[in-house]
Design an enzyme around this catalytic site. Structure first.
Site, PDB file in Angstrom:
ATOM      1  N   GLU A  97       5.858  -4.383 -19.929  1.00 25.83           N
ATOM      2  CA  GLU A  97       5.623  -5.154 -21.156  1.00 25.83           C
ATOM      3  C   GLU A  97       4.361  -5.998 -20.982  1.00 25.83           C
ATOM      4  OE1 GLU A  97       9.227  -7.340 -21.946  1.00 25.83           O
ATOM      5  OE2 GLU A  97      10.250  -5.471 -22.476  1.00 25.83           O
ATOM      6  N   ILE A 155       1.767   2.460 -21.492  1.00 25.50           N
ATOM      7  CA  ILE A 155       2.682   3.601 -21.443  1.00 25.50           C
ATOM      8  C   ILE A 155       1.897   4.922 -21.460  1.00 25.50           C
ATOM      9  CG2 ILE A 155       4.720   4.679 -22.497  1.00 25.50           C
ATOM     10  CD1 ILE A 155       5.029   1.727 -21.246  1.00 25.50           C
ATOM     11  N   HIS A 203      18.602  -8.580 -14.028  1.00 24.28           N
ATOM     12  CA  HIS A 203      18.714  -7.115 -14.028  1.00 24.28           C
ATOM     13  C   HIS A 203      20.033  -6.605 -14.610  1.00 24.28           C
ATOM     14  CE1 HIS A 203      20.705  -8.047 -10.196  1.00 24.28           C
ATOM     15  NE2 HIS A 203      21.303  -6.884 -10.326  1.00 24.28           N
ATOM     16  N   GLU A 231       9.025   8.702  -8.054  1.00 17.61           N
ATOM     17  CA  GLU A 231       7.723   8.357  -8.640  1.00 17.61           C
ATOM     18  C   GLU A 231       6.781   7.829  -7.557  1.00 17.61           C
ATOM     19  OE1 GLU A 231       7.710   5.303 -11.676  1.00 17.61           O
ATOM     20  OE2 GLU A 231       5.585   5.615 -12.099  1.00 17.61           O
ATOM     21  N   ARG A 232       7.326   6.989  -6.675  1.00 15.65           N
ATOM     22  CA  ARG A 232       6.484   6.393  -5.625  1.00 15.65           C
ATOM     23  C   ARG A 232       6.071   7.434  -4.589  1.00 15.65           C
ATOM     24  NH1 ARG A 232      10.072   0.838  -5.780  1.00 15.65           N
ATOM     25  NH2 ARG A 232       8.970   0.043  -7.606  1.00 15.65           N
ATOM     26  N   ARG A 275     -27.239  18.021   1.617  1.00 16.44           N
ATOM     27  CA  ARG A 275     -28.201  16.968   1.255  1.00 16.44           C
ATOM     28  C   ARG A 275     -29.032  16.573   2.486  1.00 16.44           C
ATOM     29  NH1 ARG A 275     -30.741  14.426  -3.021  1.00 16.44           N
ATOM     30  NH2 ARG A 275     -31.174  12.257  -2.489  1.00 16.44           N
ATOM     31  N   GLN A 306     -25.133  10.864  13.170  1.00 18.23           N
ATOM     32  CA  GLN A 306     -23.829  10.563  13.775  1.00 18.23           C
ATOM     33  C   GLN A 306     -22.993   9.640  12.876  1.00 18.23           C
ATOM     34  OE1 GLN A 306     -23.568   8.149  17.407  1.00 18.23           O
ATOM     35  NE2 GLN A 306     -22.360   9.789  18.300  1.00 18.23           N
ATOM     36  N   THR A 324       3.340  -2.278  -7.588  1.00 13.38           N
ATOM     37  CA  THR A 324       2.048  -2.592  -6.956  1.00 13.38           C
ATOM     38  C   THR A 324       2.170  -2.634  -5.427  1.00 13.38           C
ATOM     39  OG1 THR A 324       2.457  -4.975  -6.962  1.00 13.38           O
ATOM     40  CG2 THR A 324       1.396  -4.063  -8.933  1.00 13.38           C
ATOM     41  N   GLU A 351       1.605  -5.119  -3.576  1.00 13.57           N
ATOM     42  CA  GLU A 351       2.296  -6.358  -3.174  1.00 13.57           C
ATOM     43  C   GLU A 351       3.812  -6.204  -3.342  1.00 13.57           C
ATOM     44  OE1 GLU A 351      -0.351  -6.218  -5.241  1.00 13.57           O
ATOM     45  OE2 GLU A 351      -1.855  -7.037  -3.888  1.00 13.57           O
TER      46      GLU A 351
HETATM   47  C1  LIG Z   1      -3.010   3.713 -16.576  1.00 14.61           C
HETATM   48  C2  LIG Z   1      -1.646   3.094 -16.431  1.00 14.61           C
HETATM   49  C3  LIG Z   1      -0.519   3.873 -16.676  1.00 14.61           C
HETATM   50  C4  LIG Z   1       0.772   3.301 -16.614  1.00 14.61           C
HETATM   51  N1  LIG Z   1       1.862   4.036 -16.998  1.00 14.61           N
HETATM   52  C5  LIG Z   1       3.060   3.396 -17.183  1.00 14.61           C
HETATM   53  C6  LIG Z   1       4.166   4.078 -17.817  1.00 14.61           C
HETATM   54  O1  LIG Z   1       4.087   5.264 -18.174  1.00 14.61           O
HETATM   55  N2  LIG Z   1       5.297   3.377 -18.022  1.00 14.61           N
HETATM   56  C7  LIG Z   1       5.444   2.061 -17.655  1.00 14.61           C
HETATM   57  O2  LIG Z   1       6.500   1.491 -17.887  1.00 14.61           O
HETATM   58  N3  LIG Z   1       4.414   1.405 -17.043  1.00 14.61           N
HETATM   59  C8  LIG Z   1       3.232   2.031 -16.814  1.00 14.61           C
HETATM   60  N4  LIG Z   1       2.176   1.359 -16.230  1.00 14.61           N
HETATM   61  C9  LIG Z   1       2.340  -0.046 -15.832  1.00 14.61           C
HETATM   62  C10 LIG Z   1       2.360  -0.298 -14.344  1.00 14.61           C
HETATM   63  O3  LIG Z   1       3.543   0.186 -13.772  1.00 14.61           O
HETATM   64  C11 LIG Z   1       2.163  -1.823 -14.176  1.00 14.61           C
HETATM   65  O4  LIG Z   1       0.810  -2.105 -14.489  1.00 14.61           O
HETATM   66  C12 LIG Z   1       2.526  -2.315 -12.806  1.00 14.61           C
HETATM   67  O5  LIG Z   1       3.899  -2.204 -12.582  1.00 14.61           O
HETATM   68  C13 LIG Z   1       2.116  -3.801 -12.612  1.00 14.61           C
HETATM   69  O6  LIG Z   1       2.552  -4.593 -13.644  1.00 14.61           O
HETATM   70  P1  LIG Z   1       1.499  -5.581 -14.372  1.00 14.61           P
HETATM   71  O7  LIG Z   1       0.313  -4.776 -14.729  1.00 14.61           O
HETATM   72  O8  LIG Z   1       2.192  -6.264 -15.483  1.00 14.61           O
HETATM   73  O9  LIG Z   1       1.073  -6.624 -13.280  1.00 14.61           O
HETATM   74  P2  LIG Z   1       1.844  -7.963 -12.886  1.00 14.61           P
HETATM   75  O10 LIG Z   1       3.272  -7.687 -12.669  1.00 14.61           O
HETATM   76  O11 LIG Z   1       1.471  -9.017 -13.860  1.00 14.61           O
HETATM   77  O12 LIG Z   1       1.149  -8.293 -11.498  1.00 14.61           O
HETATM   78  C14 LIG Z   1      -0.165  -8.837 -11.404  1.00 14.61           C
HETATM   79  C15 LIG Z   1      -0.493  -9.047  -9.928  1.00 14.61           C
HETATM   80  O13 LIG Z   1       0.425  -9.980  -9.361  1.00 14.61           O
HETATM   81  C16 LIG Z   1       1.054  -9.411  -8.235  1.00 14.61           C
HETATM   82  N5  LIG Z   1       2.442  -9.854  -8.151  1.00 14.61           N
HETATM   83  C17 LIG Z   1       3.381  -9.842  -9.120  1.00 14.61           C
HETATM   84  N6  LIG Z   1       4.557 -10.278  -8.632  1.00 14.61           N
HETATM   85  C18 LIG Z   1       4.364 -10.556  -7.328  1.00 14.61           C
HETATM   86  C19 LIG Z   1       5.190 -11.012  -6.263  1.00 14.61           C
HETATM   87  N7  LIG Z   1       6.508 -11.265  -6.439  1.00 14.61           N
HETATM   88  N8  LIG Z   1       4.647 -11.199  -5.032  1.00 14.61           N
HETATM   89  C20 LIG Z   1       3.339 -10.929  -4.833  1.00 14.61           C
HETATM   90  N9  LIG Z   1       2.505 -10.480  -5.782  1.00 14.61           N
HETATM   91  C21 LIG Z   1       3.000 -10.281  -7.016  1.00 14.61           C
HETATM   92  C22 LIG Z   1       0.983  -7.910  -8.453  1.00 14.61           C
HETATM   93  O14 LIG Z   1       1.115  -7.204  -7.254  1.00 14.61           O
HETATM   94  C23 LIG Z   1      -0.390  -7.784  -9.086  1.00 14.61           C
HETATM   95  O15 LIG Z   1      -1.354  -7.771  -8.090  1.00 14.61           O
HETATM   96  C24 LIG Z   1       0.903   1.941 -16.216  1.00 14.61           C
HETATM   97  C25 LIG Z   1      -0.244   1.185 -15.899  1.00 14.61           C
HETATM   98  C26 LIG Z   1      -1.488   1.726 -16.042  1.00 14.61           C
HETATM   99  C27 LIG Z   1      -2.703   0.838 -15.796  1.00 14.61           C
END
Ligand SMILES: Cc1cc2nc3c(=O)[nH]c(=O)nc-3n(C[C@H](O)[C@H](O)[C@H](O)COP(=O)(O)OP(=O)(O)OC[C@H]3O[C@@H](n4cnc5c(N)ncnc54)[C@H](O)[C@@H]3O)c2cc1C
Length: 379
Positions: free
Chosen positions: A128, A158, A178, A242-243, A268, A279, A365, A367
């Site tokens: 979201e 998405i 959750h 997925e991961r 090249r 090297q 991510t 993190e």
């Molecule tokens: C091209 C693209 C395709 C995607 N496809 C999908 C899809 O099909 N369906 C879907 O649902 N989502 C999708 N996503 C979303 C993706 O899974 C999220 O971007 C990702 O989970 C991170 O969420 P966020 O962007 O809101 O970042 P945030 O959650 O806001 O995080 C921002 C930063 O803070 C860090 N952070 C957050 N919490 C913590 C913590 N507890 N400790 C340390 N660091 C933290 C994160 O690691 C990150 O570096 C997609 C994203 C992109 C860019």
């Protein structure tokens, strides 16, 4: 090499993916990247080739296979020249499993076969605008009224979201945390459901990435997937594969970048000799090859563990972080070896550099992976 994981049937699958790419994707992929889309018919073609059904049950139009067929497919489809296209084509792989895992027979019959055949596009909507990492605190709210859920909220990032036929959507039906999350299948055309924007991105250009909006959107209660307030578990189940596949995508992209770099460094010239004559270039290539090899070995071991039914919760997170970090380094060096050409769109490594940046963000991510690993270490 890798005979313990891949046999004749995996080799044949690889060949059929390569043929499919050569005929249906390679001639057009640069154009599609520039246009930031690809034809919807490609889903049908991939469905006809059996690729969308890999690993899914036969009774719903899938082709059951072992995990290394899925790994082989993932590695090969990365060779299509666009990680975005490959990911958009594979969006069913994260949208359909929750329906198969906890959905009703009617839902499976209605929503799975058309997706595996390439007639419908299914996507997963979890993230979201307010945050993606903290899945347990998502805000999109679904309130039951008679035989409908009234959904209000939005989803972002998405994959294939702008042209999806349905979204397996995570919503809040209960209290905070959750234990208040459910999954709903929300179909395109449902009143109150709209695509609010197609997001402009750094990479994955051929893939459409949508922001979705729900305003008093009325979803029939029969579209609840699994039990009310139990959706979080189905989402977590999904993350495991997925991961793993993101890790495999990362090592596959790194391998392609390495191959491109070797080719380039051989032809090249600088200061009267090919780049491989220095090297420093040879050592850079040696380091890149080492990172690729280590990522592959680790990813295959983790895949084997999952396939044997062993617990690989921590391993998958480690594999994703290792492979994506290795890939970041390899694509960086690949651009460096290509010099100015590495910064230009005509060269494959430029796109790989942009496309691979997402690997350590999507599907959890870097993190968040470390957070899970450290919890498992019971420090
Ligand atoms: C091209 C693209 C395709 C995607 N496809 C999908 C899809 O099909 N369906 C879907 O649902 N989502 C999708 N996503 C979303 C993706 O899974 C999220 O971007 C990702 O989970 C991170 O969420 P966020 O962007 O809101 O970042 P945030 O959650 O806001 O995080 C921002 C930063 O803070 C860090 N952070 C957050 N919490 C913590 C913590 N507890 N400790 C340390 N660091 C933290 C994160 O690691 C990150 O570096 C997609 C994203 C992109 C860019």
């Amino acid at each position: 090499m890798y005979d313990e994981y891949f046999g004749q049937s995996h080799i044949m699958l690889r060949e059929s993916v390569r043929k499919f790419i050569a005929k249906e994707i390679a001639p057009y992929v640069d154009e599609w990247e520039e246009e930031e889309t690809f034809p919807r018919e490609l889903y049908k073609k991939a469905g006809n080739a059996g690729f969308l059904g890999l690993g899914f049950p036969e009774e719903y139009g899938g082709s059951p296979c072992d995990i290394f067929h899925e790994v082989a497919y993932t590695e090969e489809i990365m060779r299509c020249g666009s990680v975005g296209l490959a990911s958009s084509l594979g969006c069913n792989a994260i949208a359909v499993p929750p329906i198969l895992a906890v959905g009703t027979k009617e839902q499976k019959q209605k929503y799975v076969p058309p997706v595996l055949a390439g007639d419908m596009i299914a996507v997963l909507g979890v993230t979201e605008p307010s945050g993606g990492s903290d899945v347990a605190n998502l805000l999109t709210r679904a309130v039951r009224k008679g035989n409908k859920y009234i959904v209000n909220g939005s989803k972002t990032f998405i994959t294939s979201g702008t042209r999806a036929d349905y979204v397996t959507t995570a919503v809040r039906t209960g209290g905070p945390g959750h234990k208040g999350i459910s999954l709903l299948i929300i179909e395109k055309g449902t009143p109150g459901f709209s695509v609010s924007k197609k997001i402009k991105k750094m990479g994955w250009l051929a893939s459409d990435t949508g922001e979705l909006f729900f305003e008093d959107c009325e979803v029939p209660v029969e579209n609840l997937v699994g039990q009310e307030n139990q959706g979080f578990y189905a989402i977590m189940l999904n993350f495991q594969k997925e991961r793993l596949y993101l890790a495999v995508e990362a090592h596959a992209v790194a391998e392609i970048a390495l191959e491109e770099s070797i080719k380039y460094a051989r032809q090249r010239n600088a200061f009267g000799r090919p780049l491989v004559g220095f090297q420093v270039t040879r050592h850079k290539l040696a380091e890149m090859a080492t990172l690729v090899e280590a990522s592959k070995q680790f990813d295959y071991r983790v895949a084997a563990k999952i396939s044997n039914g062993q617990d690989a919760f921590k391993d998958v997170c480690m594999a994703k972080n290792f492979a994506t970090t290795a890939c970041d380094k390899v694509v960086y060096d690949a651009v460096q070896i290509h010099g100015g050409y590495g910064y230009c769109r005509e060269y494959m490594v430029e796109r790989l550099y942009r496309d691979s940046r997402l690997f350590s963000i999507g599907g959890g991510t870097y993190e968040i992976m470390n957070e899970i690993i450290s919890k498992q270490m019971k420090l």
